[in-house]
Design a protein around this motif. Structure first.
Motif, PDB file in Angstrom:
ATOM      1  N   GLY A 176       0.721  -2.380  -4.204  1.00  0.00           N
ATOM      2  CA  GLY A 176       1.157  -1.482  -3.136  1.00  0.00           C
ATOM      3  C   GLY A 176       2.308  -2.090  -2.344  1.00  0.00           C
ATOM      4  N   SER A 177       2.860  -1.304  -1.446  1.00  0.00           N
ATOM      5  CA  SER A 177       4.013  -1.758  -0.669  1.00  0.00           C
ATOM      6  C   SER A 177       3.774  -1.535   0.820  1.00  0.00           C
ATOM      7  CB  SER A 177       5.262  -0.991  -1.105  1.00  0.00           C
ATOM      8  OG  SER A 177       5.150   0.359  -0.694  1.00  0.00           O
ATOM      9  N   ASP A 178       4.734  -1.997   1.618  1.00  0.00           N
ATOM     10  CA  ASP A 178       4.697  -1.801   3.063  1.00  0.00           C
ATOM     11  C   ASP A 178       5.435  -0.529   3.476  1.00  0.00           C
ATOM     12  OD1 ASP A 178       3.209  -4.058   3.755  1.00  0.00           O
ATOM     13  OD2 ASP A 178       4.973  -5.343   3.869  1.00  0.00           O
ATOM     14  N   ASP A 179       5.732   0.356   2.526  1.00  0.00           N
ATOM     15  CA  ASP A 179       6.390   1.621   2.855  1.00  0.00           C
ATOM     16  C   ASP A 179       5.495   2.429   3.784  1.00  0.00           C
ATOM     17  OD1 ASP A 179       8.464   0.954   1.184  1.00  0.00           O
ATOM     18  OD2 ASP A 179       7.747   2.191  -0.494  1.00  0.00           O
ATOM     19  N   ILE A 180       6.091   3.144   4.707  1.00  0.00           N
ATOM     20  CA  ILE A 180       5.355   3.958   5.679  1.00  0.00           C
ATOM     21  C   ILE A 180       4.378   4.906   4.980  1.00  0.00           C
ATOM     22  CG2 ILE A 180       5.598   5.760   7.443  1.00  0.00           C
ATOM     23  CD1 ILE A 180       6.469   3.061   8.474  1.00  0.00           C
ATOM     24  N   GLU A 181       4.773   5.481   3.847  1.00  0.00           N
ATOM     25  CA  GLU A 181       3.917   6.432   3.127  1.00  0.00           C
ATOM     26  C   GLU A 181       2.638   5.782   2.600  1.00  0.00           C
ATOM     27  OE1 GLU A 181       7.259   5.936   1.975  1.00  0.00           O
ATOM     28  OE2 GLU A 181       7.904   7.361   3.487  1.00  0.00           O
ATOM     29  N   ASN A 182       2.626   4.463   2.466  1.00  0.00           N
ATOM     30  CA  ASN A 182       1.465   3.750   1.944  1.00  0.00           C
ATOM     31  C   ASN A 182       0.574   3.205   3.058  1.00  0.00           C
ATOM     32  OD1 ASN A 182      -0.106   2.660  -0.243  1.00  0.00           O
ATOM     33  ND2 ASN A 182       0.732   0.648   0.249  1.00  0.00           N
ATOM     34  N   LEU A 183       0.969   3.376   4.312  1.00  0.00           N
ATOM     35  CA  LEU A 183       0.223   2.799   5.428  1.00  0.00           C
ATOM     36  C   LEU A 183      -0.666   3.838   6.087  1.00  0.00           C
ATOM     37  CD1 LEU A 183       3.052   0.640   7.034  1.00  0.00           C
ATOM     38  CD2 LEU A 183       1.350  -0.045   5.326  1.00  0.00           C
ATOM     39  N   VAL A 184      -1.877   3.404   6.446  1.00  0.00           N
ATOM     40  CA  VAL A 184      -2.859   4.270   7.102  1.00  0.00           C
ATOM     41  C   VAL A 184      -3.360   3.550   8.345  1.00  0.00           C
ATOM     42  CG1 VAL A 184      -5.123   5.395   6.856  1.00  0.00           C
ATOM     43  CG2 VAL A 184      -3.592   5.245   4.880  1.00  0.00           C
ATOM     44  N   TYR A 185      -3.451   4.259   9.435  1.00  0.00           N
ATOM     45  CA  TYR A 185      -4.032   3.719  10.659  1.00  0.00           C
ATOM     46  C   TYR A 185      -5.537   3.799  10.468  1.00  0.00           C
ATOM     47  CZ  TYR A 185      -3.637   2.523  15.632  1.00  0.00           C
ATOM     48  OH  TYR A 185      -3.656   1.870  16.852  1.00  0.00           O
ATOM     49  N   ALA A 186      -6.235   2.675  10.517  1.00  0.00           N
ATOM     50  CA  ALA A 186      -7.653   2.646  10.156  1.00  0.00           C
ATOM     51  C   ALA A 186      -8.479   1.828  11.133  1.00  0.00           C
ATOM     52  CB  ALA A 186      -7.819   2.065   8.752  1.00  0.00           C
ATOM     53  N   CYS A 187      -9.712   2.275  11.359  1.00  0.00           N
ATOM     54  CA  CYS A 187     -10.638   1.488  12.174  1.00  0.00           C
ATOM     55  C   CYS A 187     -11.089   0.281  11.339  1.00  0.00           C
ATOM     56  CB  CYS A 187     -11.824   2.333  12.617  1.00  0.00           C
ATOM     57  SG  CYS A 187     -12.949   2.843  11.306  1.00  0.00           S
ATOM     58  N   THR A 188     -11.641  -0.700  12.010  1.00  0.00           N
ATOM     59  CA  THR A 188     -12.068  -1.920  11.332  1.00  0.00           C
ATOM     60  C   THR A 188     -13.107  -1.626  10.257  1.00  0.00           C
ATOM     61  OG1 THR A 188     -11.607  -3.216  13.307  1.00  0.00           O
ATOM     62  CG2 THR A 188     -13.086  -4.207  11.691  1.00  0.00           C
ATOM     63  N   ALA A 189     -14.078  -0.752  10.571  1.00  0.00           N
ATOM     64  CA  ALA A 189     -15.138  -0.456   9.603  1.00  0.00           C
ATOM     65  C   ALA A 189     -14.575   0.157   8.324  1.00  0.00           C
ATOM     66  CB  ALA A 189     -16.180   0.464  10.229  1.00  0.00           C
TER      67      ALA A 189
END
Length: 158
Positions: free
Chosen positions: A45-58
């Protein structure tokens, strides 16, 4: 490589300060959430914005570096926030229990350990996900099919 502060801000704003997988808010957890790579760096995977998700710790921990093989069946793939229609795969009962409408929906619930105590997801996914064409108010009322499945699951799980 670490995600830049600018990219983090963009992702946080795109998800409205809520976990892309379960919908819990920063207010509920008492602080900012984490950045997850939907397609993990370890799997190419990459650090592209499309690959990033804001996620809770759990959710970030339960998902971990999970990445199905390219030829894996749909039933072994997580729902992708902001792309997949969550309501087509998962429904919430009046009691807050999540019911998988498809094998992929069940997999998402099980992989991320989404319980009846998780934040209500459908209203959140209706806001950020692709429009399903259904009345958003109707999304909070479970269908007769979902209620039958919930009852059947309750009897078989006991």
């Amino acid at each position: 490589m670490a995600v830049s502060t600018e990219a983090r801000s963009i992702v946080r704003a795109a998800f409205g300060g809520r976990c892309g997988y379960c919908g819990v808010s920063e207010t509920s957890v008492g602080g900012e959430l984490e950045i997850d790579h939907f397609h993990p760096l370890a799997a190419g995977g990459s650090d592209d914005i499309e690959n990033l998700v804001y996620a809770c710790t759990a959710c970030n921990r339960f998902k971990g570096d999970y990445a199905p093989a390219h030829d894996a069946p749909e039933s072994l793939r997580l729902l992708r926030p902001q792309r997949d229609d969550f309501g087509a795969h998962v429904e919430e009962t009046v009691h807050g229990r999540l019911i998988g409408l498809t094998p992929r929906g069940w997999f998402h619930i099980q992989r991320l350990h989404l319980t009846p105590f998780a934040m209500p997801l459908l209203p959140y996914w209706r806001l950020i996900g692709p429009c399903s064409g259904r009345d958003p108010a109707g999304a909070l009322r479970p269908s007769a099919r979902a209620l039958r499945r919930a009852r059947a699951y309750s009897y078989t799980a006991a």
